[in-house]
Scaffold this motif. Sequence first.
Motif, PDB file in Angstrom:
ATOM      1  N   PRO A 148       0.827  -1.207   0.000  1.00  0.00           N
ATOM      2  CA  PRO A 148       0.000   0.000   0.000  1.00  0.00           C
ATOM      3  C   PRO A 148       0.864   1.261   0.000  1.00  0.00           C
ATOM      4  O   PRO A 148       2.019   1.235   0.408  1.00  0.00           O
ATOM      5  N   ASP A 149       0.270   2.350  -0.450  1.00  0.00           N
ATOM      6  CA  ASP A 149       0.961   3.639  -0.487  1.00  0.00           C
ATOM      7  C   ASP A 149       1.182   4.128   0.944  1.00  0.00           C
ATOM      8  O   ASP A 149       0.260   4.183   1.746  1.00  0.00           O
ATOM      9  N   TYR A 150       2.394   4.494   1.277  1.00  0.00           N
ATOM     10  CA  TYR A 150       2.778   4.938   2.603  1.00  0.00           C
ATOM     11  C   TYR A 150       3.105   6.411   2.504  1.00  0.00           C
ATOM     12  O   TYR A 150       4.058   6.795   1.833  1.00  0.00           O
ATOM     13  N   HIS A 151       2.325   7.269   3.157  1.00  0.00           N
ATOM     14  CA  HIS A 151       2.454   8.710   2.991  1.00  0.00           C
ATOM     15  C   HIS A 151       2.201   9.423   4.315  1.00  0.00           C
ATOM     16  O   HIS A 151       1.861   8.805   5.307  1.00  0.00           O
ATOM     17  N   THR A 152       2.362  10.757   4.320  1.00  0.00           N
ATOM     18  CA  THR A 152       2.152  11.520   5.554  1.00  0.00           C
ATOM     19  C   THR A 152       0.704  11.981   5.675  1.00  0.00           C
ATOM     20  O   THR A 152       0.073  12.365   4.686  1.00  0.00           O
ATOM     21  N   GLU A 174      -2.288  18.347  17.413  1.00  0.00           N
ATOM     22  CA  GLU A 174      -2.110  17.604  16.162  1.00  0.00           C
ATOM     23  C   GLU A 174      -0.646  17.281  15.939  1.00  0.00           C
ATOM     24  O   GLU A 174       0.239  17.937  16.461  1.00  0.00           O
ATOM     25  N   TYR A 175      -0.430  16.223  15.190  1.00  0.00           N
ATOM     26  CA  TYR A 175       0.921  15.834  14.799  1.00  0.00           C
ATOM     27  C   TYR A 175       0.862  15.151  13.441  1.00  0.00           C
ATOM     28  O   TYR A 175      -0.179  14.698  13.005  1.00  0.00           O
ATOM     29  N   THR A 176       1.987  15.086  12.802  1.00  0.00           N
ATOM     30  CA  THR A 176       2.090  14.472  11.480  1.00  0.00           C
ATOM     31  C   THR A 176       2.806  13.140  11.618  1.00  0.00           C
ATOM     32  O   THR A 176       3.793  13.024  12.342  1.00  0.00           O
ATOM     33  N   THR A 177       2.283  12.144  10.919  1.00  0.00           N
ATOM     34  CA  THR A 177       2.890  10.821  10.940  1.00  0.00           C
ATOM     35  C   THR A 177       2.742  10.187   9.568  1.00  0.00           C
ATOM     36  O   THR A 177       2.040  10.714   8.711  1.00  0.00           O
ATOM     37  N   ARG A 178       3.386   9.072   9.379  1.00  0.00           N
ATOM     38  CA  ARG A 178       3.259   8.350   8.110  1.00  0.00           C
ATOM     39  C   ARG A 178       2.299   7.187   8.301  1.00  0.00           C
ATOM     40  O   ARG A 178       2.292   6.543   9.338  1.00  0.00           O
ATOM     41  N   SER A 179       1.443   6.942   7.301  1.00  0.00           N
ATOM     42  CA  SER A 179       0.412   5.929   7.427  1.00  0.00           C
ATOM     43  C   SER A 179      -0.040   5.458   6.048  1.00  0.00           C
ATOM     44  O   SER A 179       0.279   6.067   5.037  1.00  0.00           O
ATOM     45  N   THR A 180      -0.822   4.389   6.039  1.00  0.00           N
ATOM     46  CA  THR A 180      -1.457   3.930   4.813  1.00  0.00           C
ATOM     47  C   THR A 180      -2.905   4.408   4.748  1.00  0.00           C
ATOM     48  O   THR A 180      -3.615   4.109   3.803  1.00  0.00           O
ATOM     49  N   TYR A 181      -3.351   5.170   5.770  1.00  0.00           N
ATOM     50  CA  TYR A 181      -4.713   5.696   5.823  1.00  0.00           C
ATOM     51  C   TYR A 181      -4.912   6.783   4.764  1.00  0.00           C
ATOM     52  O   TYR A 181      -4.094   7.686   4.626  1.00  0.00           O
ATOM     53  N   GLY A 182      -6.010   6.738   4.041  1.00  0.00           N
ATOM     54  CA  GLY A 182      -6.375   7.799   3.101  1.00  0.00           C
ATOM     55  C   GLY A 182      -5.329   8.058   2.040  1.00  0.00           C
ATOM     56  O   GLY A 182      -4.700   7.146   1.518  1.00  0.00           O
ATOM     57  N   LYS A 183      -5.157   9.344   1.747  1.00  0.00           N
ATOM     58  CA  LYS A 183      -4.147   9.739   0.770  1.00  0.00           C
ATOM     59  C   LYS A 183      -3.283  10.855   1.346  1.00  0.00           C
ATOM     60  O   LYS A 183      -3.565  11.361   2.428  1.00  0.00           O
ATOM     61  N   GLY A 201      -1.703  13.948   2.814  1.00  0.00           N
ATOM     62  CA  GLY A 201      -2.257  15.193   3.325  1.00  0.00           C
ATOM     63  C   GLY A 201      -3.608  15.066   3.998  1.00  0.00           C
ATOM     64  O   GLY A 201      -4.144  16.065   4.489  1.00  0.00           O
ATOM     65  N   ASP A 202      -4.207  13.873   4.073  1.00  0.00           N
ATOM     66  CA  ASP A 202      -5.500  13.706   4.741  1.00  0.00           C
ATOM     67  C   ASP A 202      -5.368  13.990   6.239  1.00  0.00           C
ATOM     68  O   ASP A 202      -4.290  13.909   6.817  1.00  0.00           O
ATOM     69  N   VAL A 203      -6.503  14.313   6.872  1.00  0.00           N
ATOM     70  CA  VAL A 203      -6.546  14.578   8.311  1.00  0.00           C
ATOM     71  C   VAL A 203      -7.389  13.499   8.971  1.00  0.00           C
ATOM     72  O   VAL A 203      -8.505  13.223   8.540  1.00  0.00           O
ATOM     73  N   LEU A 204      -6.852  12.878  10.010  1.00  0.00           N
ATOM     74  CA  LEU A 204      -7.566  11.859  10.777  1.00  0.00           C
ATOM     75  C   LEU A 204      -7.969  12.486  12.107  1.00  0.00           C
ATOM     76  O   LEU A 204      -7.125  12.766  12.954  1.00  0.00           O
ATOM     77  N   GLN A 205      -9.264  12.755  12.275  1.00  0.00           N
ATOM     78  CA  GLN A 205      -9.803  13.362  13.495  1.00  0.00           C
ATOM     79  C   GLN A 205     -10.199  12.231  14.439  1.00  0.00           C
ATOM     80  O   GLN A 205     -11.079  11.441  14.120  1.00  0.00           O
ATOM     81  N   LEU A 206      -9.551  12.155  15.605  1.00  0.00           N
ATOM     82  CA  LEU A 206      -9.823  11.082  16.554  1.00  0.00           C
ATOM     83  C   LEU A 206     -10.982  11.429  17.476  1.00  0.00           C
ATOM     84  O   LEU A 206     -11.098  12.563  17.942  1.00  0.00           O
ATOM     85  N   ASP A 207     -11.874  10.465  17.726  1.00  0.00           N
ATOM     86  CA  ASP A 207     -12.955  10.624  18.688  1.00  0.00           C
ATOM     87  C   ASP A 207     -12.514  10.129  20.060  1.00  0.00           C
ATOM     88  O   ASP A 207     -12.954  10.629  21.082  1.00  0.00           O
ATOM     89  N   ILE A 208     -11.666   9.116  20.070  1.00  0.00           N
ATOM     90  CA  ILE A 208     -11.153   8.535  21.308  1.00  0.00           C
ATOM     91  C   ILE A 208      -9.644   8.405  21.146  1.00  0.00           C
ATOM     92  O   ILE A 208      -9.164   7.927  20.131  1.00  0.00           O
TER      93      ILE A 208
END
Length: 76
Positions: free
Chosen positions: A7-11, A21-30, A32-39
């Motif tokens: 899978p594509d591994y990106h920030t 907030e912080y920046t990390t590398r993940s396979t989530y989304g594409k 520059g996406d933002v992952l808003q955590l509920d918990i």
Amino acid sequence: MKADIHPDYHTIKIVMTDGTEYTTRSTYGKEGDVLQLDIDPKVHPAWTGGSQQLMDRGGRLSRFNQKFGGIGALKK
């Protein structure tokens, strides 16, 4: 490694429940996406311990120690 099977591994940006907030590398989304955590670990009882306190005022721990306190103890 085989080509084109991973899978594509990106920030991405992670936003915690308190707004930090912080920046990390993940396979989530594409990229520059933002992952808003509920918990997150700052608010979830599994990490914070919830509202329980470790003070025992004659409760379960005291009853257990009265019943089984002598088991395994060295008697002199």
